[in-house]
Motif scaffolding. Structure first.
Motif, PDB file in Angstrom:
ATOM      1  N   ASP A 728      15.087  84.545   4.518  1.00  0.00           N
ATOM      2  CA  ASP A 728      15.630  85.510   5.460  1.00  0.00           C
ATOM      3  C   ASP A 728      16.012  84.807   6.756  1.00  0.00           C
ATOM      4  N   CYS A 729      14.989  84.495   7.599  1.00  0.00           N
ATOM      5  CA  CYS A 729      15.307  83.973   8.917  1.00  0.00           C
ATOM      6  C   CYS A 729      15.807  82.528   8.864  1.00  0.00           C
ATOM      7  N   GLY A 730      15.334  81.746   7.895  1.00  0.00           N
ATOM      8  CA  GLY A 730      15.738  80.354   7.796  1.00  0.00           C
ATOM      9  C   GLY A 730      15.151  79.468   8.878  1.00  0.00           C
ATOM     10  N   GLU A 731      14.213  79.964   9.656  1.00  0.00           N
ATOM     11  CA  GLU A 731      13.659  79.141  10.726  1.00  0.00           C
ATOM     12  C   GLU A 731      12.137  79.271  10.862  1.00  0.00           C
ATOM     13  N   LEU A 733      10.081  81.792  10.654  1.00  0.00           N
ATOM     14  CA  LEU A 733       9.531  82.938  11.381  1.00  0.00           C
ATOM     15  C   LEU A 733       9.054  84.077  10.503  1.00  0.00           C
ATOM     16  N   CYS A 734       9.714  84.237   9.355  1.00  0.00           N
ATOM     17  CA  CYS A 734       9.533  85.523   8.683  1.00  0.00           C
ATOM     18  C   CYS A 734       8.623  85.480   7.463  1.00  0.00           C
ATOM     19  N   GLY A 735       8.438  84.341   6.852  1.00  0.00           N
ATOM     20  CA  GLY A 735       7.518  84.241   5.717  1.00  0.00           C
ATOM     21  C   GLY A 735       8.144  84.548   4.373  1.00  0.00           C
ATOM     22  N   SER A 736       9.444  84.863   4.321  1.00  0.00           N
ATOM     23  CA  SER A 736       9.980  85.298   3.033  1.00  0.00           C
ATOM     24  C   SER A 736      10.241  84.135   2.072  1.00  0.00           C
ATOM     25  N   CYS A 737      10.284  82.893   2.548  1.00  0.00           N
ATOM     26  CA  CYS A 737      10.592  81.767   1.653  1.00  0.00           C
ATOM     27  C   CYS A 737       9.325  81.050   1.201  1.00  0.00           C
ATOM     28  N   GLU A 738       8.206  81.751   1.268  1.00  0.00           N
ATOM     29  CA  GLU A 738       6.933  81.117   0.905  1.00  0.00           C
ATOM     30  C   GLU A 738       6.935  80.639  -0.553  1.00  0.00           C
ATOM     31  N   ALA A 766       9.517  77.169   2.659  1.00  0.00           N
ATOM     32  CA  ALA A 766      10.476  76.185   2.172  1.00  0.00           C
ATOM     33  C   ALA A 766      11.626  75.954   3.146  1.00  0.00           C
ATOM     34  N   CYS A 767      11.861  76.887   4.059  1.00  0.00           N
ATOM     35  CA  CYS A 767      13.028  76.734   4.931  1.00  0.00           C
ATOM     36  C   CYS A 767      12.815  75.695   6.016  1.00  0.00           C
ATOM     37  N   CYS A 768      11.560  75.348   6.330  1.00  0.00           N
ATOM     38  CA  CYS A 768      11.354  74.426   7.441  1.00  0.00           C
ATOM     39  C   CYS A 768      10.283  73.371   7.163  1.00  0.00           C
TER      40      CYS A 768
HETATM   41 FE1  FES Z   1      11.906  82.990   7.111  1.00  0.00          FE
HETATM   42 FE2  FES Z   1      11.559  80.711   5.778  1.00  0.00          FE
HETATM   43  S1  FES Z   1      13.160  82.121   5.588  1.00  0.00           S
HETATM   44  S2  FES Z   1      10.203  81.657   7.112  1.00  0.00           S
END
Ligand code: FES
Ligand code: HEM
Length: 781
Positions: A728-731, A733-738, A766-768
């Motif tokens: 989602d956020c790609g940075e 912040l949001c936890g969706s790429c866990e 995974a995004c960061c």
């Molecule tokens: Fe939001 Fe990775 S996409 S934390």
């Protein structure tokens, strides 16, 4: 079997079920014995047909078929994941044993269908899959997009003025077949005959043809086999150019022991079916489903950005491969039932996709569904459909063309018929009608020129948006405006929980910003956010302050919650807000009060004038509210407040990094998970390739080793390797790429995980986040 038999079913039934036993010795229940996938009711509505099983007997043995049937989401996924215990070798086996005469017919054609990919065991399978994967990656698939668009448009052109069409006969059968043949690299001149024979393969493998039909089908399959061989020979003479089969021939030159002759011949035939019928059926199912849900259809027509997620939801709700097979390699436990080694297993994904344990309100079609992409329709793990992104591209483009040019289309009265078989499901015909005088392109030819970007290899849910109307704008403090956002279309608002945020699209540049919801979750009429004008804003908060007016329409994604307020497990709660961080904290405080918890609310700010909702909070929380106002000299002393670690207390905090760092220091001696925080801004900066190291990840479920170069995130590298990861956020912040980490040391760069979670080391964003220097990670994905 361990599952109890329902009384209503066992009593009064003339069959002696105790006498009917599964191979593990357990009696077969009446419903298990009655399961018949060749019955029309199974194909008319597979999840409904197996509802009783999901609820009462999730794994059962069916003596007629000789298969164990598995119906729940988690069990099916676990079987897909476990290639040590389950082999796919029976995936293309004929489910109805062929008659003697049919075998003779097949033999007369030299028919020798063997292992391809989908029915190959490890380690041979993965060695082959890795060599052949490249043409399926999102990047490599891009060049098919123009052809898919061109064909979809041309076929719609043919019937757009007719006012009625059979979409299967006039578009959805032929277009995916042509694309499949192009993808494989088959010449145009060979296509007509292949078209004729391919359907016989489905009946031959997954159907129950009678004596007479068996002979007819065997004849067609034999012809198909020979034709596939001839086409392959022709390709071998000149294997240059595009096409997956030609790519395979070139790979064979380098790795003849991995890409064998038998593989190539079998795949030439199986590949057409894999790529064609699956996609044709999936599109027909999707169009039918959407037209049966006019609100969803209207939404898509008005906002095509919803299409990628709608495709996932349609695949979940009404996929085209509804069941798939495995054989147990050893005695193995599934949901408490021991399947003996050699057991044949039918996983009904259509049932798992409607399992309420994984999908909330699973029987509801919700094109905004957050986890629609978790469906099992492409399988999962080492054998997961390699063509999934080509299928997604086709589905997205077909739905886009149809919804843009025929938004007024409706289903004509009809009965839907399905080809009787266990696995492939799609209506044989799909009759639709419309008034050609109302075709949008007659009024506005520009309609024809519009198109929507195809989204493959990225999260479909990032594209899901809804339009809300600004119902009220109110200044709630210096530089803070509150927006009340109500449905623009009469559709109910999504439910949310304290700590949730929405993404607001600010202006036409695609810029989106996250804002915590701060109203009352029980208020079904509107969502409420408070937005602070950030002096450094490049268009987010400044845009909202300058532009949002009552009556305006805003695009919103979410809500999503990565800052959950846990209602159980803690008796006491300390809520801390700094500045605009009050928004999620206010919603939590309201909930704590409703639940009768022991809570205190600390709210700090520069001056009262800059602090939102002070009066409302005081009225609601009385002396549980502690205001810390800098210019009044009432600054908070968190060191004193948190001096004593208390195992029964949880601390939730949102505010500037300075405040959160201070709280982290104060809670250093507290239990690991006591402090839960939400940050305003992303901590991680942009990826700086000059300072990063490349690393490798082993993806256990997918059987791949993926290299993550210094200039790519793990998320990007996984997607490029065809592995789906939501985001989602790609940075950070949001936890969706866990993703789950099985081993290896992680360099965590997100702001989502708690200290204890980082120490446990079993998940990462995974995004960061990356591997620690020189390390290698093993992921469960
Ligand atoms: Fe939001 Fe990775 S996409 S934390
Ligand atoms: C495998 C479904 C489209 C190529 C599979 C599997 C399923 C599936 C269920 C078995 C997965 C497993 O065992 O875990 C679908 C559906 C499609 C679709 C529902 C359309 C909506 C395509 C297309 C292609 C394709 C368009 C090719 C261009 C393959 C291949 C495999 C496969 C090669 C074997 C992968 C392996 O075993 O490693 N598909 N498929 N599929 N599919 Fe698809």
């Amino acid at each position: 079997m361990n599952a109890p038999l329902p009384r209503s079913v066992t009593s009064g039934c003339p069959v002696d079920h105790a006498a009917l036993r599964a191979p593990n010795g357990c009696p077969v229940s009446a419903r298990a014995a009655a399961f018949d996938p060749f019955e029309d009711a199974y194909l008319q509505d597979p999840p409904e047909y197996l509802r009783w099983a999901r609820e009462q007997e999730p794994v059962f043995y069916n003596p007629t078929l000789g298969y164990w049937v598995v119906s729940r989401y988690d069990d099916i996924k676990a079987i897909f994941r476990d290639h040590g215990s389950f082999s796919p070798s029976n995936a293309l086996e004929k489910i109805t044993p062929p008659s003697e005469a049919a075998q003779q017919v097949l033999a007369s054609y030299g028919y020798a269908m063997s292992r391809t990919l989908v029915n190959e065991d490890e380690p041979a399978h993965m060695a082959r899959r890795r060599l052949l994967l490249e043409p399926f990656t999102p990047e490599a698939l891009r060049h098919h997009e123009p052809l898919v668009r061109k064909l979809a448009r041309e076929y719609v052109d043919r019937f757009i003025d007719d006012g009625r069409a059979d979409l299967v006969d006039q578009m959805l059968w032929e277009v995916p077949l042509t694309i499949a043949l192009h993808f494989l690299g088959v010449d145009e001149e060979d296509m007509p005959l292949l078209r004729k024979y391919s359907i016989a393969h489905t009946v031959n493998t997954w159907g129950r043809p009678d004596e007479h039909e068996q002979l007819r089908v065997a004849d067609a399959v034999g012809n198909f086999w020979q034709l596939a061989g001839n086409i392959l020979e022709k390709m071998r003479r000149d294997p240059s150019g595009t096409g997956w089969m030609k790519f395979g021939i070139r790979m064979q030159a380098e790795h003849p022991d991995v890409v064998t002759d038998s593989y190539l011949h079998s795949m030439m035939m199986a590949g057409i079916v894999a790529a064609h019928e699956t996609t044709a059926n999936a599109t027909a199912n999707a169009v039918r489903l959407l037209l049966q849900h006019p609100t969803a259809w209207r939404e898509l027509c008005e906002d095509p950005s919803l299409i990628p997620n709608a495709v996932e939801e349609c695949l979940r709700f009404s996929g085209s491969i509804i069941a798939w097979r495995r054989v147990a390699l050893r005695d193995v436990d599934v949901a408490g039932v021991t399947l003996p080694a050699g057991s044949r297993v039918l996983m009904v994904m259509a049932s798992g996709n409607h399992d309420g344990r994984h999908f909330a309100e699973a029987d509801l079609l919700d094109i905004h569904r957050d986890n629609a992409g978790d469906h099992l329709s492409f399988g999962y793990g080492a054998h997961q459909c390699m063509g999934k992104n080509l299928a997604r591209m086709e589905l997205q483009i077909f739905l886009e063309e149809l919804s843009r040019r025929l938004p007024h289309m409706t289903l004509a009265p009809q009965t839907f018929h399905y080809l009787s078989n266990t696995s492939f499901r799609g209506p044989e015909h799909l009759l639709v009608e419309w008034d050609p005088a109302l075709n949008p392109e007659r009024r506005d030819p520009a309609v024809l020129g519009r198109s929507q970007p195809v989204r493959i290899g990225e999260s479909s849910r990032a594209a899901v948006a809804r339009t809300l109307r600004v119902e009220g704008v109110r200044t709630v403090a210096e530089d803070i405006v509150e927006l009340r956002l109500a449905p623009a279309d009469g559709r109910a608002l999504p439910r949310w929980t304290p700590g949730a945020h929405i993404d607001l699209l600010c202006g036409g540049e695609g810029l989106s910003r996250q804002y915590s919801l701060c109203g009352d979750p029980a208020d079904a009429g509107a969502l409420q956010v408070a937005v602070l004008r950030d002096p450094a804003s490049r268009g987010g908060s400044a845009w909202i302050h300058a532009n949002a007016r009552p009556g305006d329409l805003l695009t919103v994604r979410g809500p999503r919650n990565h800052f959950r307020f846990e209602e159980e497990g803690a008796r006491r709660v300390i809520l801390v807000a700094g500045g605009i961080g009050i928004t999620p904290i206010a919603a939590m405080a309201r909930r704590a009060r409703e639940l009768g918890m022991d809570y205190e609310l600390h709210y700090s700010g520069r001056s009262r004038a800059t602090m939102a909702y002070v009066q409302e909070l005081a009225a609601l929380h009385g002396d549980r509210l502690h205001l810390h106002v800098r210019d009044e000299g009432t600054r908070a002393d968190y060191r004193a407040l948190l001096a004593e670690p208390r195992p029964d207390t949880r601390v939730y905090a949102c505010g500037p990094a300075r405040l959160l760092d201070e709280l982290a220091a104060c809670c250093a001696a507290w239990p690991d998970d006591a402090l839960r925080v939400e940050h305003f801004q992303a901590a991680p900066g942009k990826l700086d390739p000059s300072r990063e190291l490349a690393f490798e990840v082993e993806c256990k479920d997918s059987g791949l080793v993926v290299s993550v170069p210094a200039d790519r995130t793990l998320l990007e590298a996984l997607r490029a390797a065809n592995i789906d990861v939501p985001s989602d956020c790609g940075e950070g912040l949001c936890g969706s790429c866990e993703v789950h980490v099985l081993s290896g040391e992680v360099d965590h760069r997100d702001v989502v995980l708690t200290r204890a979670e980082r120490q446990a080391g079993d998940k990462m964003m995974a995004c960061c986040s990356r591997a620690c220097a020189g390390g290698r990670l093993v992921l469960e994905i």
